[in-house]
Design a protein around this motif. Structure first.
Motif, PDB file in Angstrom:
ATOM      1  N   ILE A  48       0.860  -1.184   0.000  1.00 43.15           N
ATOM      2  CA  ILE A  48       0.000   0.000   0.000  1.00 43.15           C
ATOM      3  C   ILE A  48       0.895   1.232   0.000  1.00 43.15           C
ATOM      4  N   SER A  49       0.801   2.026  -1.046  1.00 42.75           N
ATOM      5  CA  SER A  49       1.612   3.235  -1.138  1.00 42.75           C
ATOM      6  C   SER A  49       1.310   4.155   0.038  1.00 42.75           C
ATOM      7  N   GLN A  50       2.362   4.685   0.642  1.00 44.32           N
ATOM      8  CA  GLN A  50       2.208   5.545   1.809  1.00 44.32           C
ATOM      9  C   GLN A  50       2.279   7.015   1.393  1.00 44.32           C
ATOM     10  N   GLY A  51       2.462   7.892   2.350  1.00 41.02           N
ATOM     11  CA  GLY A  51       2.538   9.316   2.046  1.00 41.02           C
ATOM     12  C   GLY A  51       1.200   9.853   1.560  1.00 41.02           C
ATOM     13  N   TRP A  52       1.224  10.728   0.556  1.00 45.35           N
ATOM     14  CA  TRP A  52      -0.003  11.370   0.091  1.00 45.35           C
ATOM     15  C   TRP A  52      -0.961  10.369  -0.534  1.00 45.35           C
ATOM     16  N   ARG A  53      -0.431   9.235  -1.010  1.00 47.15           N
ATOM     17  CA  ARG A  53      -1.300   8.242  -1.639  1.00 47.15           C
ATOM     18  C   ARG A  53      -2.230   7.562  -0.627  1.00 47.15           C
ATOM     19  N   LEU A  54      -1.928   7.706   0.660  1.00 52.36           N
ATOM     20  CA  LEU A  54      -2.757   7.117   1.699  1.00 52.36           C
ATOM     21  C   LEU A  54      -3.863   8.074   2.147  1.00 52.36           C
ATOM     22  N   SER A  55      -3.911   9.262   1.552  1.00 56.56           N
ATOM     23  CA  SER A  55      -4.868  10.270   2.018  1.00 56.56           C
ATOM     24  C   SER A  55      -6.311   9.828   1.816  1.00 56.56           C
ATOM     25  N   GLY A  56      -6.574   8.992   0.792  1.00 55.57           N
ATOM     26  CA  GLY A  56      -7.937   8.508   0.584  1.00 55.57           C
ATOM     27  C   GLY A  56      -8.423   7.688   1.765  1.00 55.57           C
ATOM     28  N   ALA A  57      -7.562   6.798   2.264  1.00 57.92           N
ATOM     29  CA  ALA A  57      -7.932   5.978   3.425  1.00 57.92           C
ATOM     30  C   ALA A  57      -8.080   6.830   4.675  1.00 57.92           C
ATOM     31  N   ILE A  58      -7.231   7.852   4.816  1.00 56.38           N
ATOM     32  CA  ILE A  58      -7.309   8.737   5.979  1.00 56.38           C
ATOM     33  C   ILE A  58      -8.640   9.486   5.994  1.00 56.38           C
ATOM     34  N   MET A  59      -9.022  10.047   4.847  1.00 58.75           N
ATOM     35  CA  MET A  59     -10.279  10.798   4.788  1.00 58.75           C
ATOM     36  C   MET A  59     -11.489   9.877   4.890  1.00 58.75           C
ATOM     37  N   THR A  60     -11.385   8.669   4.331  1.00 59.82           N
ATOM     38  CA  THR A  60     -12.466   7.701   4.481  1.00 59.82           C
ATOM     39  C   THR A  60     -12.660   7.332   5.943  1.00 59.82           C
ATOM     40  N   ALA A  61     -11.547   7.135   6.671  1.00 60.47           N
ATOM     41  CA  ALA A  61     -11.637   6.807   8.091  1.00 60.47           C
ATOM     42  C   ALA A  61     -12.294   7.937   8.865  1.00 60.47           C
ATOM     43  N   GLU A  62     -11.907   9.174   8.580  1.00 59.15           N
ATOM     44  CA  GLU A  62     -12.508  10.328   9.256  1.00 59.15           C
ATOM     45  C   GLU A  62     -14.028  10.347   9.075  1.00 59.15           C
ATOM     46  N   ARG A  63     -14.459  10.249   7.826  1.00 63.02           N
ATOM     47  CA  ARG A  63     -15.887  10.338   7.528  1.00 63.02           C
ATOM     48  C   ARG A  63     -16.644   9.140   8.091  1.00 63.02           C
ATOM     49  N   SER A  64     -16.058   7.963   7.962  1.00 68.45           N
ATOM     50  CA  SER A  64     -16.744   6.756   8.421  1.00 68.45           C
ATOM     51  C   SER A  64     -16.887   6.725   9.941  1.00 68.45           C
ATOM     52  N   LEU A  65     -15.887   7.245  10.649  1.00 69.23           N
ATOM     53  CA  LEU A  65     -16.017   7.347  12.102  1.00 69.23           C
ATOM     54  C   LEU A  65     -17.111   8.339  12.477  1.00 69.23           C
ATOM     55  N   ALA A  66     -17.204   9.433  11.718  1.00 74.69           N
ATOM     56  CA  ALA A  66     -18.194  10.459  12.026  1.00 74.69           C
ATOM     57  C   ALA A  66     -19.617   9.975  11.781  1.00 74.69           C
ATOM     58  N   ASP A  67     -19.832   9.183  10.712  1.00 73.78           N
ATOM     59  CA  ASP A  67     -21.205   8.764  10.407  1.00 73.78           C
ATOM     60  C   ASP A  67     -21.542   7.382  10.971  1.00 73.78           C
ATOM     61  N   GLY A  68     -20.594   6.764  11.686  1.00 74.07           N
ATOM     62  CA  GLY A  68     -20.891   5.508  12.362  1.00 74.07           C
ATOM     63  C   GLY A  68     -20.758   4.269  11.506  1.00 74.07           C
ATOM     64  N   THR A  69     -20.201   4.400  10.296  1.00 74.41           N
ATOM     65  CA  THR A  69     -20.042   3.219   9.441  1.00 74.41           C
ATOM     66  C   THR A  69     -18.697   2.522   9.653  1.00 74.41           C
ATOM     67  N   LEU A  70     -17.835   3.107  10.478  1.00 76.42           N
ATOM     68  CA  LEU A  70     -16.602   2.448  10.912  1.00 76.42           C
ATOM     69  C   LEU A  70     -16.658   2.349  12.426  1.00 76.42           C
ATOM     70  N   VAL A  71     -16.664   1.128  12.931  1.00 75.34           N
ATOM     71  CA  VAL A  71     -16.831   0.885  14.364  1.00 75.34           C
ATOM     72  C   VAL A  71     -15.567   0.226  14.900  1.00 75.34           C
ATOM     73  N   HIS A  72     -15.029   0.768  15.985  1.00 79.75           N
ATOM     74  CA  HIS A  72     -13.797   0.234  16.559  1.00 79.75           C
ATOM     75  C   HIS A  72     -14.052  -0.262  17.980  1.00 79.75           C
ATOM     76  N   GLY A  73     -13.006  -0.810  18.581  1.00 81.00           N
ATOM     77  CA  GLY A  73     -13.160  -1.451  19.887  1.00 81.00           C
ATOM     78  C   GLY A  73     -12.874  -0.565  21.081  1.00 81.00           C
ATOM     79  N   GLY A  74     -12.686   0.731  20.869  1.00 82.75           N
ATOM     80  CA  GLY A  74     -12.434   1.624  21.996  1.00 82.75           C
ATOM     81  C   GLY A  74     -11.122   1.331  22.711  1.00 82.75           C
ATOM     82  N   GLN A  75     -10.094   0.948  21.952  1.00 81.10           N
ATOM     83  CA  GLN A  75      -8.827   0.563  22.561  1.00 81.10           C
ATOM     84  C   GLN A  75      -7.994   1.790  22.958  1.00 81.10           C
ATOM     85  N   LYS A  76      -7.402   1.714  24.148  1.00 82.95           N
ATOM     86  CA  LYS A  76      -6.489   2.770  24.569  1.00 82.95           C
ATOM     87  C   LYS A  76      -5.233   2.779  23.697  1.00 82.95           C
ATOM     88  N   LEU A  77      -4.848   1.614  23.207  1.00 83.24           N
ATOM     89  CA  LEU A  77      -3.706   1.540  22.299  1.00 83.24           C
ATOM     90  C   LEU A  77      -3.932   2.420  21.080  1.00 83.24           C
TER      91      LEU A  77
END
Length: 223
Positions: A125-154
């Motif tokens: 997986i290309s890093q740097g700016w090429r990863l920005s799509g996944a970063i923005m997808t994670a932001e939006r998905s966390l905000a609208d509840g379509t990405l659910v995580h385990g509440g880990q302190k890690l």
């Protein structure tokens, strides 16, 4: 895995002074939410090198979110065990199943292969700016509840260390930009999310999973 119809994995890790991170993202049956699970590893020498982080890492270990190994290679053995469990579920796609940072593979490639994942299914997986799509997808998905995580302190620790660097229309998060703070499990999550964004098909009945097309009432328990 029991709740999901398909899954992708991500891995990220560097040298002896780094964490090793693995992430699994499952697409939930019926709801299609993304369910995120992560785990981190470090060698016990890291506790001496980063004494300020030692109590925090011990807490992560006590919570079951991190494993501190005394022998090099034990961490990769556990990665193989996790890969084997995910591969045996039948949820991984034939292609683009596991995403890794191509610049820092280390023993990850071999660990995933020993877990029964074909090398052709492991992609860089290309890093740097090429990863920005996944970063923005994670932001939006966390905000609208379509990405659910385990509440880990890690992961709260890793996200807190992540320094976002705008670059034109892109967003960068890099290990170098994050300084001494560790973000490897977070990068593993971005790698897994990049592949889940390719929308892998659901596992087939032959793989041992229930055919959702036969469910007429979404409240019906799915085995």
């Amino acid at each position: 895995l029991d709740r999901s119809e398909s899954a992708t994995m991500g891995g990220d890790g560097g040298g002896l002074d780094d964490l090793l991170g693995v992430a699994v993202i499952g697409r939930e049956k019926v709801t299609r939410r993304r369910l995120l699970w992560t785990h981190g590893w470090c060698h016990e020498s890291v506790l001496d090198l980063r004494q300020e982080d030692a109590p925090r890492f011990r807490e992560f270990e006590a919570r079951g979110e991190m494993t501190i190994v005394s022998h090099l290679g034990d961490d990769m053995g556990e990665v193989s065990d996790i890969a084997s469990q995910v591969a045996a579920s039948g949820l991984l796609p034939e292609k683009n199943a596991v995403g890794v940072d191509p610049a820092g593979l280390g023993g990850l490639l071999e660990a995933f292969e020993l877990g029964g994942i074909e090398r052709e299914s492991i992609v860089g997986i290309s890093q740097g700016w090429r990863l920005s799509g996944a970063i923005m997808t994670a932001e939006r998905s966390l905000a609208d509840g379509t990405l659910v995580h385990g509440g880990q302190k890690l992961m709260a620790y890793c996200v807190g260390n992540a320094k976002v660097e705008p670059r034109g229309n892109a967003k960068l998060i890099t290990k170098a930009g994050s300084g001494a703070g560790k973000i490897d499990p977070l990068m593993a999550a971005f790698n897994a999310l990049s592949l889940m964004e390719l929308n892998p098909g659901p596992a087939t009945v032959e793989a041992g999973f229930f055919d959702l097309s036969k469910v007429t009432d979404v409240s019906t328990p799915v085995a």
